[in-house]
Design an enzyme around this catalytic site. Sequence first.
Site, PDB file in Angstrom:
ATOM      1  N   HIS A  19     -82.493 -50.051 -70.069  1.00  0.00           N
ATOM      2  CA  HIS A  19     -82.936 -50.877 -71.266  1.00  0.00           C
ATOM      3  C   HIS A  19     -82.827 -49.494 -72.645  1.00  0.00           C
ATOM      4  CE1 HIS A  19     -85.462 -53.026 -67.857  1.00  0.00           C
ATOM      5  NE2 HIS A  19     -84.105 -53.536 -68.448  1.00  0.00           N
ATOM      6  N   HIS A  42     -79.183 -62.029 -64.401  1.00  0.00           N
ATOM      7  CA  HIS A  42     -80.318 -60.940 -63.290  1.00  0.00           C
ATOM      8  C   HIS A  42     -81.745 -61.015 -64.210  1.00  0.00           C
ATOM      9  CE1 HIS A  42     -76.268 -61.437 -61.572  1.00  0.00           C
ATOM     10  NE2 HIS A  42     -76.435 -61.255 -60.512  1.00  0.00           N
ATOM     11  N   SER A 100     -85.775 -56.793 -68.772  1.00  0.00           N
ATOM     12  CA  SER A 100     -84.437 -56.979 -69.975  1.00  0.00           C
ATOM     13  C   SER A 100     -85.020 -57.898 -71.127  1.00  0.00           C
ATOM     14  CB  SER A 100     -83.133 -57.366 -69.258  1.00  0.00           C
ATOM     15  OG  SER A 100     -83.781 -57.937 -67.626  1.00  0.00           O
ATOM     16  N   GLU A 118     -82.184 -65.839 -62.745  1.00  0.00           N
ATOM     17  CA  GLU A 118     -82.923 -65.314 -61.337  1.00  0.00           C
ATOM     18  C   GLU A 118     -82.742 -66.415 -60.622  1.00  0.00           C
ATOM     19  OE1 GLU A 118     -84.081 -61.961 -60.592  1.00  0.00           O
ATOM     20  OE2 GLU A 118     -84.279 -63.655 -59.061  1.00  0.00           O
ATOM     21  N   ASP A 143     -77.752 -69.069 -59.476  1.00  0.00           N
ATOM     22  CA  ASP A 143     -77.371 -67.799 -59.452  1.00  0.00           C
ATOM     23  C   ASP A 143     -76.179 -67.076 -60.455  1.00  0.00           C
ATOM     24  OD1 ASP A 143     -75.215 -66.377 -59.010  1.00  0.00           O
ATOM     25  OD2 ASP A 143     -74.650 -67.260 -56.796  1.00  0.00           O
ATOM     26  N   GLY A 144     -76.607 -65.857 -60.887  1.00  0.00           N
ATOM     27  CA  GLY A 144     -76.322 -64.966 -62.406  1.00  0.00           C
ATOM     28  C   GLY A 144     -74.409 -65.653 -62.365  1.00  0.00           C
ATOM     29  N   ASP A 164     -76.903 -57.470 -64.104  1.00  0.00           N
ATOM     30  CA  ASP A 164     -77.820 -56.583 -63.977  1.00  0.00           C
ATOM     31  C   ASP A 164     -78.092 -57.364 -62.577  1.00  0.00           C
ATOM     32  OD1 ASP A 164     -79.039 -53.688 -63.342  1.00  0.00           O
ATOM     33  OD2 ASP A 164     -80.745 -55.263 -64.599  1.00  0.00           O
TER      34      ASP A 164
HETATM   35  C1  LIG Z   1     -81.604 -54.893 -60.929  1.00  0.00           C
HETATM   36  S1  LIG Z   1     -82.901 -57.046 -60.910  1.00  0.00           S
HETATM   37  C2  LIG Z   1     -83.115 -57.434 -62.842  1.00  0.00           C
HETATM   38  C3  LIG Z   1     -83.675 -56.609 -63.327  1.00  0.00           C
HETATM   39  C4  LIG Z   1     -83.410 -56.678 -64.733  1.00  0.00           C
HETATM   40  N1  LIG Z   1     -82.039 -57.163 -65.651  1.00  0.00           N
HETATM   41  C5  LIG Z   1     -84.160 -55.910 -65.733  1.00  0.00           C
HETATM   42  O1  LIG Z   1     -83.474 -54.909 -66.947  1.00  0.00           O
HETATM   43  O2  LIG Z   1     -85.210 -55.829 -66.167  1.00  0.00           O
HETATM   44  C6  LIG Z   1     -82.399 -58.063 -60.097  1.00  0.00           C
HETATM   45  C7  LIG Z   1     -82.335 -59.049 -60.571  1.00  0.00           C
HETATM   46  O3  LIG Z   1     -81.204 -60.123 -59.515  1.00  0.00           O
HETATM   47  C8  LIG Z   1     -81.601 -60.925 -58.822  1.00  0.00           C
HETATM   48  N2  LIG Z   1     -80.708 -61.838 -58.152  1.00  0.00           N
HETATM   49  C9  LIG Z   1     -80.264 -61.030 -56.565  1.00  0.00           C
HETATM   50  N3  LIG Z   1     -79.069 -61.521 -57.404  1.00  0.00           N
HETATM   51  C10 LIG Z   1     -78.707 -62.382 -57.938  1.00  0.00           C
HETATM   52  C11 LIG Z   1     -78.256 -63.992 -58.319  1.00  0.00           C
HETATM   53  N4  LIG Z   1     -76.777 -63.859 -57.660  1.00  0.00           N
HETATM   54  N5  LIG Z   1     -78.126 -64.245 -59.882  1.00  0.00           N
HETATM   55  C12 LIG Z   1     -79.379 -64.483 -60.023  1.00  0.00           C
HETATM   56  N6  LIG Z   1     -79.833 -63.612 -59.496  1.00  0.00           N
HETATM   57  C13 LIG Z   1     -80.191 -63.106 -58.367  1.00  0.00           C
HETATM   58  C14 LIG Z   1     -82.770 -60.222 -57.904  1.00  0.00           C
HETATM   59  O4  LIG Z   1     -83.411 -61.320 -57.411  1.00  0.00           O
HETATM   60  C15 LIG Z   1     -83.429 -59.156 -59.173  1.00  0.00           C
HETATM   61  O5  LIG Z   1     -84.456 -59.703 -59.536  1.00  0.00           O
END
Ligand SMILES: C[S@@+](CC[C@H](N)C(=O)[O-])C[C@H]1O[C@@H](n2cnc3c(N)ncnc32)[C@H](O)[C@@H]1O
Length: 280
Positions: A19, A42, A100, A118, A143-144, A164
């Site tokens: 961050h 994500h 983020s 997400e 899906d990201g 992320d």
């Molecule tokens: C490390 S955390 C994100 C933290 C956030 N970016 C932050 O900095 O505050 C990863 C997130 O990705 C989500 N996630 C996992 N696989 C994913 C995918 N294929 N697409 C989107 N989100 C996903 C998880 O549920 C989780 O909330």
Amino acid sequence: MLAYRHRFHAGNFADVFKHSLLTQLLAALCAKVKPWCYIDTHAGIGLYDLKHAWTQKMREYEGGIGRLWHARDVPEALEPYLRIVRAENPGGRLRYYPGSPIVARRHVRAADRLVLTELNRVDCAELAAVFAHDRRVAVQHMDGYHTLKAYLPPAERRGLVLIDSSFDRAREFARLTRALKDAFGRWPTGMYAIWYPLMEPAPMRDFYADVQRSGTRKVLRLELTVRGDRAEGALAGCGMLIVNPPWRFEAAAAPMLEWLAGALAAGTGAGSRVDWLVPE
Ligand SMILES: C[S@@+](CC[C@H](N)C(=O)[O-])C[C@H]1O[C@@H](n2cnc3c(N)ncnc32)[C@H](O)[C@@H]1O
């Protein structure tokens, strides 16, 4: 799949690393009037209550934002990031940690735009609640990796993509490299910030080599190690690849990460590095 919940880790050293760099990237985008688009593939839930039972289980924030909260010798480069954390804690006690999406929202101007995706349905609903009624923010349950295909290039032709991943599936490095290659092909002038955990030397070497072979250009590598060993499976460090970073970004980031390595050290062997994985 999707066993990962960021609440268990909110505010830890990896979040501080990620961050603080994200804040600098967004500030650089704001240096020009032209609108930008921020895509967070994500996104997590946006805002984290550090008193939540899951967060209290490991209290990882104590080795992260907790270390900086009362530090007196924080370098100027970290001030904008800390101002964002302080803004979520107006009473002066550290309780809430901005993820983020909140870091991005603190920078957004009238014509800028945030796309947050997400995959966890429950987390996505929480995220949507945080941004309800903000017309500049689109929250999608998605899906990201599909997000990149759906939204790139953005109409603004200017902006930042944060990838992320939670790294809770096998072969995530390979998935990440493929996604980057495809995204860069769609939008070669976009800025990309890709977070990753530091693992054993062999998979790291493979990852770097794959990125070097991917055709992606101008890739800056920034890494932070907080412990030299991987005791009890704890994360030893993390990194971020930044594609098309702002001009001279490396010069500003290097001393900041060096300071963070000292402030966030969890054992011997802490350190940082900043170098070009792929030059222009
Ligand atoms: C490390 S955390 C994100 C933290 C956030 N970016 C932050 O900095 O505050 C990863 C997130 O990705 C989500 N996630 C996992 N696989 C994913 C995918 N294929 N697409 C989107 N989100 C996903 C998880 O549920 C989780 O909330």
